[in-house]
Design a protein around this motif. Structure first.
Motif, PDB file in Angstrom:
ATOM      1  N   LYS A 412      -0.161   3.441 -22.330  1.00 46.82           N
ATOM      2  CA  LYS A 412       0.329   2.108 -21.642  1.00 46.82           C
ATOM      3  C   LYS A 412      -0.173   2.009 -20.081  1.00 46.82           C
ATOM      4  O   LYS A 412      -0.045   0.951 -19.740  1.00 46.82           O
ATOM      5  N   LEU A 413      -0.545   3.029 -19.459  1.00 44.73           N
ATOM      6  CA  LEU A 413      -0.779   2.850 -17.896  1.00 44.73           C
ATOM      7  C   LEU A 413      -2.188   2.465 -17.940  1.00 44.73           C
ATOM      8  O   LEU A 413      -3.201   3.114 -18.181  1.00 44.73           O
ATOM      9  N   ASN A 414      -2.408   1.183 -17.378  1.00 45.74           N
ATOM     10  CA  ASN A 414      -3.740   0.859 -17.057  1.00 45.74           C
ATOM     11  C   ASN A 414      -3.867   0.587 -15.327  1.00 45.74           C
ATOM     12  O   ASN A 414      -5.143   0.073 -15.201  1.00 45.74           O
ATOM     13  N   GLU A 415      -2.956   0.665 -14.691  1.00 46.44           N
ATOM     14  CA  GLU A 415      -3.351   0.327 -13.305  1.00 46.44           C
ATOM     15  C   GLU A 415      -2.588   1.193 -12.458  1.00 46.44           C
ATOM     16  O   GLU A 415      -1.236   1.381 -12.685  1.00 46.44           O
ATOM     17  N   ILE A 416      -2.985   1.833 -11.163  1.00 46.56           N
ATOM     18  CA  ILE A 416      -2.447   2.833 -10.691  1.00 46.56           C
ATOM     19  C   ILE A 416      -2.420   2.291  -9.038  1.00 46.56           C
ATOM     20  O   ILE A 416      -3.520   1.861  -8.686  1.00 46.56           O
ATOM     21  N   GLU A 417      -1.252   2.068  -8.275  1.00 43.26           N
ATOM     22  CA  GLU A 417      -1.453   1.928  -6.628  1.00 43.26           C
ATOM     23  C   GLU A 417      -1.247   3.068  -5.941  1.00 43.26           C
ATOM     24  O   GLU A 417      -0.485   4.007  -6.373  1.00 43.26           O
ATOM     25  N   ILE A 418      -2.074   3.090  -4.971  1.00 43.00           N
ATOM     26  CA  ILE A 418      -1.935   4.207  -3.876  1.00 43.00           C
ATOM     27  C   ILE A 418      -1.854   3.885  -2.518  1.00 43.00           C
ATOM     28  O   ILE A 418      -2.696   2.775  -2.144  1.00 43.00           O
ATOM     29  N   PHE A 419      -0.853   4.271  -1.608  1.00 40.40           N
ATOM     30  CA  PHE A 419      -0.728   3.855  -0.268  1.00 40.40           C
ATOM     31  C   PHE A 419      -0.870   5.227   0.307  1.00 40.40           C
ATOM     32  O   PHE A 419      -0.248   6.434   0.297  1.00 40.40           O
ATOM     33  N   THR A 420      -2.023   5.174   1.385  1.00 36.51           N
ATOM     34  CA  THR A 420      -1.962   6.393   2.393  1.00 36.51           C
ATOM     35  C   THR A 420      -2.504   5.827   3.484  1.00 36.51           C
ATOM     36  O   THR A 420      -3.144   4.865   3.860  1.00 36.51           O
ATOM     37  N   SER A 440      -6.547   4.573 -21.011  1.00 32.96           N
ATOM     38  CA  SER A 440      -6.309   3.211 -20.837  1.00 32.96           C
ATOM     39  C   SER A 440      -6.488   2.712 -19.475  1.00 32.96           C
ATOM     40  O   SER A 440      -6.391   1.377 -19.386  1.00 32.96           O
ATOM     41  N   LEU A 441      -6.838   3.703 -18.650  1.00 35.59           N
ATOM     42  CA  LEU A 441      -7.078   3.171 -17.168  1.00 35.59           C
ATOM     43  C   LEU A 441      -8.051   2.143 -16.991  1.00 35.59           C
ATOM     44  O   LEU A 441      -9.161   2.299 -17.413  1.00 35.59           O
ATOM     45  N   GLU A 442      -7.635   0.977 -16.198  1.00 39.37           N
ATOM     46  CA  GLU A 442      -8.677   0.065 -15.966  1.00 39.37           C
ATOM     47  C   GLU A 442      -8.863  -0.187 -14.250  1.00 39.37           C
ATOM     48  O   GLU A 442      -9.863  -0.396 -14.055  1.00 39.37           O
ATOM     49  N   LYS A 443      -7.959  -0.041 -13.677  1.00 42.18           N
ATOM     50  CA  LYS A 443      -7.825  -0.312 -12.233  1.00 42.18           C
ATOM     51  C   LYS A 443      -6.985   0.789 -11.351  1.00 42.18           C
ATOM     52  O   LYS A 443      -5.898   0.852 -11.563  1.00 42.18           O
TER      53      LYS A 443
END
Length: 507
Positions: A412-420, A440-443
């Motif tokens: 179900k995980l299709n988007e990941i946010e990373i802050f650095t 299922s990753l898209e972005k």
């Protein structure tokens, strides 16, 4: 006759006596107006006094009780208005600033303050909200205060007592009739100890000390209608078990630490037993908490776990088991570290988080933390959103991406946010891991400081074996001038390899 009548009569007498000592006379005030003043008052219609009592009570709720009492000098109509307001706020700092002008010692002022508090509570009922700020408190004062609040059916109670380090002075110097009243209250507390709060909906305790007495057990044992409970920087000395039973509780905030000079022993490191079947939100900060296996949080929606100390790694299993039904979870670096192989021999196997849909992680860029987040993802099979914030500037680490045979990234995980705020060259291996294992990753969205950018590192991802059909990586850079630059990389499967392109735009 009402059983509280003698106590009420004594309270009124003592309260007026206390006012006399403060220099506020309530019996010799003469309300004399000239004819001109009467005409002015009639013309102005006294808009404030004509407001409904509910609005006036709300206005006075923003004032300390010292200031509320002074409103009795405004006019004849306001003379007794202060003794019916249902919202009480006591602040010893304001009281001390006023009383020391009368050349009273600090100890004498503390005694008078607690007399003032108890008298003001006794003469009115019901009380909707009570707030108290006093750094000088002990078990006796706290016990009697909680008893009076329960007797007056207080609905919202906020107590700050200065980390439980300053004790109240003896009652020497209190006038005889006032001392008799206070002793009467304390006697009632001893004869009829606190059993439950029947109407309490909100309880906020800051810096309250719970020793080996029964206060803590009595306060939390049966809170029938309690909806919000906050325990911040409270001192739990000699307590190895704490039970909170509140069927209607929806929010629990437990800040289990104190200032730097605090002794570690003050923190609660025993077993916490929760009977809170309708709890929705749980925030915790402190050492690993030992949640009882009988703790009930089946409908937990939001949880935030900030582990500030590393103690007894094996205890985290019980904590995770207690929050296993959580839907949205925020965790600290130490929480992630416990999932790494380094701690496996201590922590063992963790319970799966099957209900978890949103995960926010603060972590360091080290090999142990990288392995910890991978293990955490493996136990979150229904995860929908993932947000990672790196908290420290990394060095060059030896950790490398790898493909995992068993799927560990939720479908179900299709988007990941990373802050650095660190250089991107160290992030490429983590991103490679995501694109090679996320079917299922898209972005992937990355936000970081502009001067750290090294776009050339992303071209090395062209040889990655994508688990998904295509994925885009968006890098946002916010400069001090407010300009935002965006760099987009797109990768897709092309035969047996990967193709891609980059686009740069700004505004």
């Amino acid at each position: 006759m009402n059983k509280e009548a003698p106590l009420l009569f004594a309270g009124i007498s003592a309260l007026f006596a206390a006012f006399e000592e403060m220099g506020i006379s309530t019996k010799n005030i003469k309300w004399i107006q000239t004819e001109n003043e009467k005409n002015i008052e009639q013309e102005s219609h006294d808009r404030l006094s004509s407001l409904p009592s509910e609005i006036l009570d709300h206005i006075l709720s923003f004032l300390s009780m010292n200031e509320v009492v002074k409103t009795s000098l405004l006019s004849r109509k306001w003379r007794y208005f202060w003794d019916s307001t249902p919202c009480l706020s006591f602040d010893f700092r304001d009281f001390w600033n006023q009383e020391r002008c009368l050349n009273l010692s600090y100890g004498e002022c503390v005694i008078k303050f607690w007399v003032f508090v108890k008298c003001a509570i006794v003469i009115r009922s019901p009380i909707c909200r009570l707030r108290l700020h006093c750094e000088v408190c002990d078990t006796i004062q706290l016990d009697s205060l909680l008893y009076l609040c329960a007797m007056k059916e207080v609905q919202e109670l906020d107590i700050f007592t200065g980390y439980g380090i300053l004790q109240c002075p003896s009652d020497r110097g209190v006038p005889t009739h006032v001392d008799a009243f206070i002793q009467g209250v304390n006697s009632l507390v001893e004869l009829q100890p606190l059993t439950s709060f029947s109407n309490l909906k909100t309880l906020n305790l800051v810096g309250v000390q719970f020793d080996d007495s029964d206060i803590a057990e009595n306060v939390f044992s049966d809170c029938g209608v309690l909806e919000t409970l906050s325990l911040e920087h409270c001192c739990f000395v000699m307590r190895n078990h704490l039970k909170i039973s509140a069927n209607n509780l929806r929010t629990l905030n437990f800040i289990n630490n104190g200032p730097d000079w605090w002794d570690y022993a003050c923190m609660f490191d025993g077993e916490l037993e929760l009977h809170t079947p309708n709890l929705v939100a749980f925030w915790y900060s402190g050492p690993v908490l030992q949640l009882s296996q009988s703790s009930d949080m089946q409908f937990l929606k939001n949880a935030s776990i900030e582990l500030q100390y590393q103690n007894k790694p094996g205890d985290l299993r019980a904590m995770v088991l207690g929050i296993r039904h959580v839907q949205e979870l925020s965790v600290s670096p130490n929480f992630v570290l416990y999932y790494s192989p380094e701690f496996k021999k201590y922590a063992g196997d963790f319970s799966p988080l099957d209900s978890l849909s949103s995960l926010k992680v603060d972590m360091e860029f080290t090999g142990d933390h990288m392995e910890g987040i991978i293990k955490l993802l493996q136990l979150s099979c229904n995860l929908e959103t993932l947000c990672i914030r790196f908290t420290e500037l990394p060095g060059i680490i030896s950790w490398e991406s790898r493909k995992i045979d068993a799927p560990i990234i939720s479908h179900k995980l299709n988007e990941i946010e990373i802050f650095t705020a660190c250089g991107l060259e160290n992030l490429v291996e983590l991103i490679r891991f995501f694109v090679e294992n996320g079917k299922s990753l898209e972005k992937i969205n990355i936000t970081q400081e502009e001067e750290m950018l090294d776009l050339e590192e992303f071209y090395t991802l062209h040889d990655a074996e994508l688990a998904c059909e295509s994925v885009s990586i968006s890098i946002g850079l916010a400069s001090a001038s407010g300009t935002i630059k965006m760099f987009d990389f797109s990768f897709w499967k092309c035969g047996s390899g990967t193709a891609g392109q980059s686009i740069e735009y700004g505004r």
